[in-house]
Design a protein around this motif. Structure first.
Motif, PDB file in Angstrom:
ATOM      1  N   LYS A 120     -22.248   5.992   8.250  1.00 45.50           N
ATOM      2  CA  LYS A 120     -22.324   5.189   6.903  1.00 45.50           C
ATOM      3  C   LYS A 120     -23.375   4.166   6.637  1.00 45.50           C
ATOM      4  CE  LYS A 120     -17.359   5.422   6.624  1.00 45.50           C
ATOM      5  NZ  LYS A 120     -16.297   4.486   6.478  1.00 45.50           N
ATOM      6  N   ALA A 121     -23.833   3.685   7.819  1.00 51.64           N
ATOM      7  CA  ALA A 121     -25.114   2.607   7.588  1.00 51.64           C
ATOM      8  C   ALA A 121     -26.250   3.460   7.414  1.00 51.64           C
ATOM      9  CB  ALA A 121     -25.216   2.135   8.918  1.00 51.64           C
ATOM     10  N   LEU A 122     -26.511   4.849   7.894  1.00 53.03           N
ATOM     11  CA  LEU A 122     -27.538   5.550   7.902  1.00 53.03           C
ATOM     12  C   LEU A 122     -27.522   6.008   6.408  1.00 53.03           C
ATOM     13  CD1 LEU A 122     -30.025   7.410   9.040  1.00 53.03           C
ATOM     14  CD2 LEU A 122     -28.165   9.231   9.319  1.00 53.03           C
ATOM     15  N   GLU A 123     -26.433   6.474   5.754  1.00 52.03           N
ATOM     16  CA  GLU A 123     -26.408   6.652   4.420  1.00 52.03           C
ATOM     17  C   GLU A 123     -26.830   5.677   3.486  1.00 52.03           C
ATOM     18  OE1 GLU A 123     -25.916   9.377   2.551  1.00 52.03           O
ATOM     19  OE2 GLU A 123     -24.623  10.606   3.232  1.00 52.03           O
ATOM     20  N   LYS A 124     -26.573   4.188   3.843  1.00 49.65           N
ATOM     21  CA  LYS A 124     -27.197   3.337   3.035  1.00 49.65           C
ATOM     22  C   LYS A 124     -28.744   2.858   3.238  1.00 49.65           C
ATOM     23  CE  LYS A 124     -25.108  -0.756   3.126  1.00 49.65           C
ATOM     24  NZ  LYS A 124     -24.023  -2.116   3.838  1.00 49.65           N
ATOM     25  N   ALA A 125     -29.226   3.327   4.229  1.00 50.99           N
ATOM     26  CA  ALA A 125     -30.591   3.274   4.621  1.00 50.99           C
ATOM     27  C   ALA A 125     -31.222   4.298   3.595  1.00 50.99           C
ATOM     28  CB  ALA A 125     -30.722   3.148   6.203  1.00 50.99           C
ATOM     29  N   PHE A 126     -30.858   5.450   3.795  1.00 50.32           N
ATOM     30  CA  PHE A 126     -31.463   6.530   2.961  1.00 50.32           C
ATOM     31  C   PHE A 126     -31.326   6.307   1.489  1.00 50.32           C
ATOM     32  CE2 PHE A 126     -31.364   9.752   6.800  1.00 50.32           C
ATOM     33  CZ  PHE A 126     -32.724  10.005   6.373  1.00 50.32           C
ATOM     34  N   ASP A 127     -30.240   5.753   0.986  1.00 50.17           N
ATOM     35  CA  ASP A 127     -30.017   5.577  -0.397  1.00 50.17           C
ATOM     36  C   ASP A 127     -31.114   4.750  -0.821  1.00 50.17           C
ATOM     37  OD1 ASP A 127     -27.942   7.129  -0.838  1.00 50.17           O
ATOM     38  OD2 ASP A 127     -26.391   5.476  -0.517  1.00 50.17           O
ATOM     39  N   ALA A 128     -31.499   3.362  -0.085  1.00 54.20           N
ATOM     40  CA  ALA A 128     -32.339   2.321  -0.359  1.00 54.20           C
ATOM     41  C   ALA A 128     -33.455   3.137  -0.172  1.00 54.20           C
ATOM     42  CB  ALA A 128     -32.270   1.170   0.656  1.00 54.20           C
ATOM     43  N   ALA A 129     -34.018   3.782   0.546  1.00 56.39           N
ATOM     44  CA  ALA A 129     -35.334   4.451   0.734  1.00 56.39           C
ATOM     45  C   ALA A 129     -35.649   5.407  -0.315  1.00 56.39           C
ATOM     46  CB  ALA A 129     -35.282   5.395   2.110  1.00 56.39           C
ATOM     47  N   ASP A 150     -22.621  10.779  17.281  1.00 56.92           N
ATOM     48  CA  ASP A 150     -21.725  11.733  16.101  1.00 56.92           C
ATOM     49  C   ASP A 150     -22.897  12.662  15.441  1.00 56.92           C
ATOM     50  OD1 ASP A 150     -20.068  12.893  14.579  1.00 56.92           O
ATOM     51  OD2 ASP A 150     -19.224  11.023  13.721  1.00 56.92           O
ATOM     52  N   TYR A 151     -23.415  13.638  15.791  1.00 48.45           N
ATOM     53  CA  TYR A 151     -24.412  14.416  15.504  1.00 48.45           C
ATOM     54  C   TYR A 151     -23.891  15.344  14.146  1.00 48.45           C
ATOM     55  CZ  TYR A 151     -27.729  13.022  18.871  1.00 48.45           C
ATOM     56  OH  TYR A 151     -28.377  12.325  19.692  1.00 48.45           O
ATOM     57  N   ASN A 152     -22.333  15.571  14.330  1.00 50.07           N
ATOM     58  CA  ASN A 152     -21.891  16.409  13.310  1.00 50.07           C
ATOM     59  C   ASN A 152     -21.843  15.669  12.119  1.00 50.07           C
ATOM     60  OD1 ASN A 152     -21.101  18.264  15.188  1.00 50.07           O
ATOM     61  ND2 ASN A 152     -18.926  17.655  15.494  1.00 50.07           N
ATOM     62  N   ALA A 153     -21.888  14.530  12.109  1.00 47.74           N
ATOM     63  CA  ALA A 153     -22.180  13.488  10.765  1.00 47.74           C
ATOM     64  C   ALA A 153     -23.594  13.172  10.358  1.00 47.74           C
ATOM     65  CB  ALA A 153     -21.137  12.342  10.889  1.00 47.74           C
ATOM     66  N   LEU A 154     -24.243  12.875  11.338  1.00 44.04           N
ATOM     67  CA  LEU A 154     -25.600  12.263  11.246  1.00 44.04           C
ATOM     68  C   LEU A 154     -26.913  13.205  10.862  1.00 44.04           C
ATOM     69  CD1 LEU A 154     -25.653   9.855  14.500  1.00 44.04           C
ATOM     70  CD2 LEU A 154     -25.795   9.298  12.032  1.00 44.04           C
ATOM     71  N   LEU A 155     -26.460  14.525  11.659  1.00 44.92           N
ATOM     72  CA  LEU A 155     -27.683  15.742  11.248  1.00 44.92           C
ATOM     73  C   LEU A 155     -27.372  16.121   9.901  1.00 44.92           C
ATOM     74  CD1 LEU A 155     -27.623  17.684  14.682  1.00 44.92           C
ATOM     75  CD2 LEU A 155     -29.081  15.807  13.880  1.00 44.92           C
ATOM     76  N   PRO A 156     -26.361  16.215   9.183  1.00 39.41           N
ATOM     77  CA  PRO A 156     -26.398  16.829   7.939  1.00 39.41           C
ATOM     78  C   PRO A 156     -27.115  15.849   6.911  1.00 39.41           C
ATOM     79  CG  PRO A 156     -24.294  17.263   8.820  1.00 39.41           C
ATOM     80  CD  PRO A 156     -25.015  16.674   9.862  1.00 39.41           C
ATOM     81  N   ILE A 157     -26.931  14.451   7.159  1.00 38.94           N
ATOM     82  CA  ILE A 157     -27.575  13.519   6.168  1.00 38.94           C
ATOM     83  C   ILE A 157     -29.057  13.575   6.478  1.00 38.94           C
ATOM     84  CG2 ILE A 157     -27.755  10.981   6.080  1.00 38.94           C
ATOM     85  CD1 ILE A 157     -24.991  10.314   7.413  1.00 38.94           C
ATOM     86  N   CYS A 158     -29.663  13.675   7.796  1.00 40.37           N
ATOM     87  CA  CYS A 158     -30.928  13.810   7.721  1.00 40.37           C
ATOM     88  C   CYS A 158     -31.520  15.175   7.346  1.00 40.37           C
ATOM     89  CB  CYS A 158     -31.279  13.676   9.187  1.00 40.37           C
ATOM     90  SG  CYS A 158     -30.928  12.252   9.993  1.00 40.37           S
ATOM     91  N   GLU A 159     -30.590  16.060   7.257  1.00 39.44           N
ATOM     92  CA  GLU A 159     -30.975  17.409   6.891  1.00 39.44           C
ATOM     93  C   GLU A 159     -31.283  17.416   5.230  1.00 39.44           C
ATOM     94  OE1 GLU A 159     -28.128  20.102   8.502  1.00 39.44           O
ATOM     95  OE2 GLU A 159     -29.135  19.992  10.543  1.00 39.44           O
ATOM     96  N   HIS A 160     -30.253  16.769   4.727  1.00 41.28           N
ATOM     97  CA  HIS A 160     -30.057  16.551   3.288  1.00 41.28           C
ATOM     98  C   HIS A 160     -31.518  15.802   2.685  1.00 41.28           C
ATOM     99  CE1 HIS A 160     -28.343  15.664  -0.608  1.00 41.28           C
ATOM    100  NE2 HIS A 160     -28.751  14.442  -0.590  1.00 41.28           N
ATOM    101  N   TYR A 161     -31.929  15.212   3.529  1.00 43.29           N
ATOM    102  CA  TYR A 161     -33.297  14.314   2.810  1.00 43.29           C
ATOM    103  C   TYR A 161     -34.333  14.939   3.532  1.00 43.29           C
ATOM    104  CZ  TYR A 161     -30.269  10.591   0.933  1.00 43.29           C
ATOM    105  OH  TYR A 161     -29.354   9.797   0.249  1.00 43.29           O
ATOM    106  N   GLY A 162     -34.222  15.939   4.226  1.00 40.84           N
ATOM    107  CA  GLY A 162     -35.424  16.701   4.917  1.00 40.84           C
ATOM    108  C   GLY A 162     -36.184  15.806   6.066  1.00 40.84           C
TER     109      GLY A 162
END
Length: 384
Positions: A120-129, A150-162
């Motif tokens: 959730k915090a990673l999503e916030k950081a990506f939204d701001a970026a 928790d790579y099942n949750a973290l990796l898809p976020i990073c992949e979404h933003y490339g």
């Protein structure tokens, strides 16, 4: 007199190295063949064995885990003016290499479910970026204390933003998530073989990569970026980062009992959980599908506990028992003052809370039953 007698008790160390007796055959061979430089059979076989164990294409043996993170970030294109998202709760070696490349770290808080980077915090950081139109060049995810993130949750976020991931698995050799070993989740990953880790090469580390092309580039940089020429020629900045053939020999011997070392750490953690079950404390959580190596066993004092981790630490020291506080979050470190920080709850960051209540107990594989009893008896003396 009593204090003096207590202090004369055998020192119980936090995580001492343990030699299994297999190392000398590889070290002796290095001396016999005069291969004592940062290349040779031990280096090659150590790299191959570790890459096979983790399940990646190649390994690049280096002088430290920090060097592996540095070269990994460089390969991912991190340079001056870039930002890199990084786990906030970690040792500084995870983020210092960001500064080596004159980039800016952005710290991401942990969550209570994994103690690792919060999705959730990673999503916030990506939204701001994204709103600033400046995505990070990479994300450094740490497997804290051997706990898989928790790579099942973290990796898809990073992949979404490339955005590529560098996995800092320095503390997690042998840990798995859904039967996949830590060190295999990142585009590039880093291991450490420092003296206090699961296995040691005295000092050393390794970059784990998914292509031979990447491995060759990292080796090139690690050997002072010497071009293929009959004379000394350099077209890129290089580093003196390779691991010696002697140190790699220690690593080859250590690998032979790696699984035994991991099982011992797990048994130490199980002992603590059982012996301290009536104390006002909890242990590190385990997310679904994870099997940690329990590099260090960590206790978190309860919110209503009338003692602090400093009270426990002080009493432990009086009994000649070494402990360490929970990692102090990077956003609280003076050297990183002013860096951006994202949390699920900005008013009560998880990392700050864990730092205020956490303590690492002795976790080495040389611990005897008597030593473990001494540790737990001391904890109970303070808390019960």
């Amino acid at each position: 007199m009593k204090e003096r007698i207590e202090y004369m008790k055998e020192r119980i160390l936090l995580s001492a190295p343990h030699m299994n007796g297999h190392e000398m055959k590889y070290i002796d061979k290095a001396f016999e063949t005069n291969w004592v430089a940062p290349l040779g059979e031990n280096v090659n076989e150590f790299e191959n064995s570790m890459a096979k164990y983790i399940g990646v294409k190649s390994g690049v043996a280096l002088c430290s885990g920090t060097a592996a993170i540095h070269l990994g970030l460089k390969y991912l294109g991190v340079s001056q003016g870039d930002t890199v998202f990084c786990s906030d709760v970690t040792f500084s070696a995870s983020c210092n290499p960001i500064a080596y490349e004159h980039a800016e770290p952005v710290f991401i808080d942990s969550d209570n479910e994994s103690f690792n980077m919060s999705p959730k915090a990673l999503e916030k950081a990506f939204d701001a970026a994204k709103k600033r139109a400046k995505l990070p060049k990479a994300v450094v995810i740490v497997d804290l204390y051997g706990l898989p993130a928790d790579y099942n949750a973290l990796l898809p976020i990073c992949e979404h933003y490339g955005v590529p991931v560098l996995e800092d698995a320095a503390e997690a050799l042998g840990s798995t998530l859904h039967d996949k070993k830590c060190g295999a989740f990142g585009d590039i990953s880093a291991l450490s073989f420092n003296g206090n880790k699961i296995i040691t090469t005295s000092g050393g580390g390794m970059a784990l990569v998914k292509s031979e092309e990447c491995a060759e580039k990292l080796r090139f940089w690690a050997t002072q970026s010497r071009d293929k020429a009959p004379h000394y020629q350099h077209s890129e900045i290089g580093y003196n980062y390779r691991l010696s053939n002697i140190s790699a020999g220690i690593g080859r011997g250590q690998i032979e009992t790696l699984e035994e070392y991991i099982e011992k750490r797990r048994s130490v953690n199980a002992y603590y959980r059982d012996a301290l079950k009536n104390c006002p404390l909890s242990f590190t959580p385990v997310i679904e599908g994870a099997d940690p190596n329990y590099w260090l066993s960590v206790i978190i004092l309860s919110d209503d506990c009338k003692k602090s981790y400093l009270d426990v630490m002080s009493t432990m020291e009086s009994e000649n028992i070494e402990t360490r506080p929970f990692w102090k979050p990077m956003h609280m470190q003076p050297v990183f003052g002013g860096c951006e920080f994202y949390s699920e709850n900005e008013k009560k960051p998880v990392g700050e809370d864990l730092f205020s209540r956490g303590l690492c107990l002795p976790s080495g594989i040389s611990l005897t039953d008597e030593m473990l009893e001494r540790v737990t008896d001391t904890v109970k003396k303070v808390l019960l």
